[in-house]
Design a protein around this motif. Sequence first.
Motif, short mmCIF file in Angstrom:
data_model
loop_
_atom_site.label_atom_id
_atom_site.label_comp_id
_atom_site.label_asym_id
_atom_site.label_seq_id
_atom_site.Cartn_x
_atom_site.Cartn_y
_atom_site.Cartn_z
N ARG A 15 32.76 18.90 38.16
CA ARG A 15 32.12 17.58 38.18
C ARG A 15 32.64 16.82 39.38
NH1 ARG A 15 33.45 12.77 34.12
NH2 ARG A 15 31.56 11.54 34.25
N ASP A 16 31.75 16.56 40.34
CA ASP A 16 32.15 15.79 41.52
C ASP A 16 32.43 14.34 41.14
OD1 ASP A 16 31.98 17.87 43.36
OD2 ASP A 16 29.82 17.61 43.61
N ARG A 17 33.47 13.77 41.74
CA ARG A 17 33.84 12.39 41.43
C ARG A 17 33.85 11.52 42.70
NH1 ARG A 17 33.81 10.33 36.56
NH2 ARG A 17 35.85 9.36 36.57
N CYS A 18 34.73 11.85 43.64
CA CYS A 18 34.82 11.11 44.91
C CYS A 18 34.99 9.61 44.68
CB CYS A 18 33.59 11.38 45.79
SG CYS A 18 33.50 13.08 46.33
N ARG A 19 35.93 9.27 43.81
CA ARG A 19 36.18 7.86 43.51
C ARG A 19 37.65 7.68 43.13
NH1 ARG A 19 32.48 7.42 38.15
NH2 ARG A 19 31.06 8.47 39.58
N PRO A 20 38.15 6.45 43.23
CA PRO A 20 39.54 6.20 42.82
C PRO A 20 39.73 6.49 41.33
CG PRO A 20 38.68 4.36 44.11
CD PRO A 20 37.51 5.24 43.79
N LEU A 21 40.99 6.58 40.94
CA LEU A 21 41.34 6.85 39.54
C LEU A 21 40.67 5.81 38.64
CD1 LEU A 21 44.87 7.74 38.28
CD2 LEU A 21 43.58 5.94 37.14
N SER A 22 40.02 6.29 37.58
CA SER A 22 39.37 5.37 36.65
C SER A 22 39.47 5.93 35.24
CB SER A 22 37.90 5.14 37.04
OG SER A 22 37.18 6.35 37.01
N GLU A 23 39.39 5.02 34.27
CA GLU A 23 39.55 5.42 32.87
C GLU A 23 38.84 4.42 31.98
OE1 GLU A 23 40.30 7.67 29.94
OE2 GLU A 23 41.57 8.25 31.62
N LYS A 24 38.18 4.93 30.93
CA LYS A 24 37.55 4.04 29.96
C LYS A 24 38.63 3.31 29.15
CE LYS A 24 35.01 7.33 28.09
NZ LYS A 24 35.16 8.43 29.08
N MET A 25 38.40 2.03 28.90
CA MET A 25 39.34 1.26 28.10
C MET A 25 39.11 1.51 26.62
SD MET A 25 39.47 -2.37 30.18
CE MET A 25 40.64 -3.11 29.02
N LYS A 26 40.17 1.32 25.84
CA LYS A 26 40.09 1.47 24.39
C LYS A 26 39.96 0.08 23.76
CE LYS A 26 42.54 5.87 24.21
NZ LYS A 26 41.34 6.62 23.81
N PRO A 27 39.47 0.01 22.52
CA PRO A 27 39.27 -1.30 21.89
C PRO A 27 40.57 -2.08 21.78
CG PRO A 27 38.39 0.50 20.52
CD PRO A 27 39.09 1.12 21.66
N GLY A 28 40.53 -3.36 22.14
CA GLY A 28 41.70 -4.23 22.01
C GLY A 28 42.77 -4.01 23.06
N GLU A 29 42.52 -3.13 24.00
CA GLU A 29 43.52 -2.81 25.02
C GLU A 29 43.44 -3.82 26.16
OE1 GLU A 29 44.99 1.45 26.76
OE2 GLU A 29 42.87 1.01 27.01
N SER A 30 44.60 -4.28 26.64
CA SER A 30 44.60 -5.17 27.79
C SER A 30 44.34 -4.36 29.06
CB SER A 30 45.94 -5.90 27.92
OG SER A 30 46.95 -4.98 28.32
N VAL A 31 43.91 -5.05 30.11
CA VAL A 31 43.65 -4.36 31.37
C VAL A 31 44.94 -3.69 31.86
CG1 VAL A 31 43.04 -4.69 33.80
CG2 VAL A 31 41.73 -5.85 32.01
N GLU A 32 46.05 -4.40 31.78
CA GLU A 32 47.33 -3.84 32.27
C GLU A 32 47.72 -2.60 31.47
OE1 GLU A 32 51.90 -5.23 33.34
OE2 GLU A 32 50.53 -6.64 32.39
N ASP A 33 47.60 -2.66 30.15
CA ASP A 33 47.93 -1.49 29.33
C ASP A 33 47.03 -0.31 29.68
OD1 ASP A 33 49.94 -2.83 28.05
OD2 ASP A 33 48.81 -3.23 26.21
N ALA A 34 45.75 -0.59 29.90
CA ALA A 34 44.80 0.48 30.24
C ALA A 34 45.15 1.10 31.59
CB ALA A 34 43.38 -0.07 30.25
N ILE A 35 45.58 0.27 32.53
CA ILE A 35 45.95 0.78 33.86
C ILE A 35 47.11 1.77 33.75
CG2 ILE A 35 47.07 0.12 36.04
CD1 ILE A 35 45.37 -2.51 35.85
N PHE A 36 48.15 1.39 33.02
CA PHE A 36 49.32 2.27 32.93
C PHE A 36 49.02 3.51 32.10
CE2 PHE A 36 51.36 -1.48 34.61
CZ PHE A 36 52.31 -0.94 35.46
N ARG A 37 48.18 3.38 31.08
CA ARG A 37 47.78 4.57 30.32
C ARG A 37 46.98 5.51 31.22
NH1 ARG A 37 43.15 5.92 27.91
NH2 ARG A 37 42.31 3.80 27.98
N ALA A 38 46.07 4.95 32.01
CA ALA A 38 45.25 5.77 32.91
C ALA A 38 46.13 6.52 33.90
CB ALA A 38 44.25 4.89 33.65
N LEU A 39 47.11 5.83 34.46
CA LEU A 39 48.00 6.49 35.43
C LEU A 39 48.78 7.62 34.78
CD1 LEU A 39 49.30 3.29 37.25
CD2 LEU A 39 47.94 5.10 38.30
#
Length: 204
Positions: free
Chosen positions: A87-111
């Motif tokens: 699956r071609d991506r060609c984009r920066p790291l990205s991740e779907k957020m989970k319900p109730g998750e803060s942006v900061e928490d989602a960033i560190f989980r994604a990393l």
Amino acid sequence: LPVFATPQSLSDWLKPRMSADVIGTWGVKPGTKSVHNLWLEIAEGETSLADSTPPVRTVEVVIVRIIRSDGKVLIESHQELSNGSIRDRCRPLSEKMKPGESVEDAIFRALREELGGSLVDGNVRIMPDSYVRKVEERLSASYPGLPACYLLHSVDAEVEGLPDEDFCTEEGEEYGGFMDGSSLANSAVSCKKHYWRWVHSDSL
């Protein structure tokens, strides 16, 4: 919002609202995901579907532009999926957020999930004032024919200790809440490997 007890009930709900031929390509056409994937996304609260014709899939996503000292940006060039397709991506790291998750928490989980905990723990600096929120509407590459509304939360970050050259990482279990040997998760297409490379920011 519609609630679906099983992947089959989701499939039955989609059929009068979309072309059956299009749905038939999901999980079969290289780079796409299956109805099982969509059902798992809904069950885990990562995706919602509006009751329209065609339905609209709404997803909230964090995007992390990892920038190193020479100004190059880390992008995911492609993914290797569990069914063997690329699956071609060609984009920066990205991740779907989970319900109730803060942006900061989602960033560190994604990393942690995408790059591996040993690579990133304690080595991340989010750039001040880099946060951008925007909404994009486009057709989903994962589910052809299904319009999507993406709520995008983007930040720039520095991550120490990453390889200087192209590298790949292995994904943990993508559907953790459902990986009890059940056929539901086993029927879904999951990402096995992420392939990363550094590019000049003006090429993005």
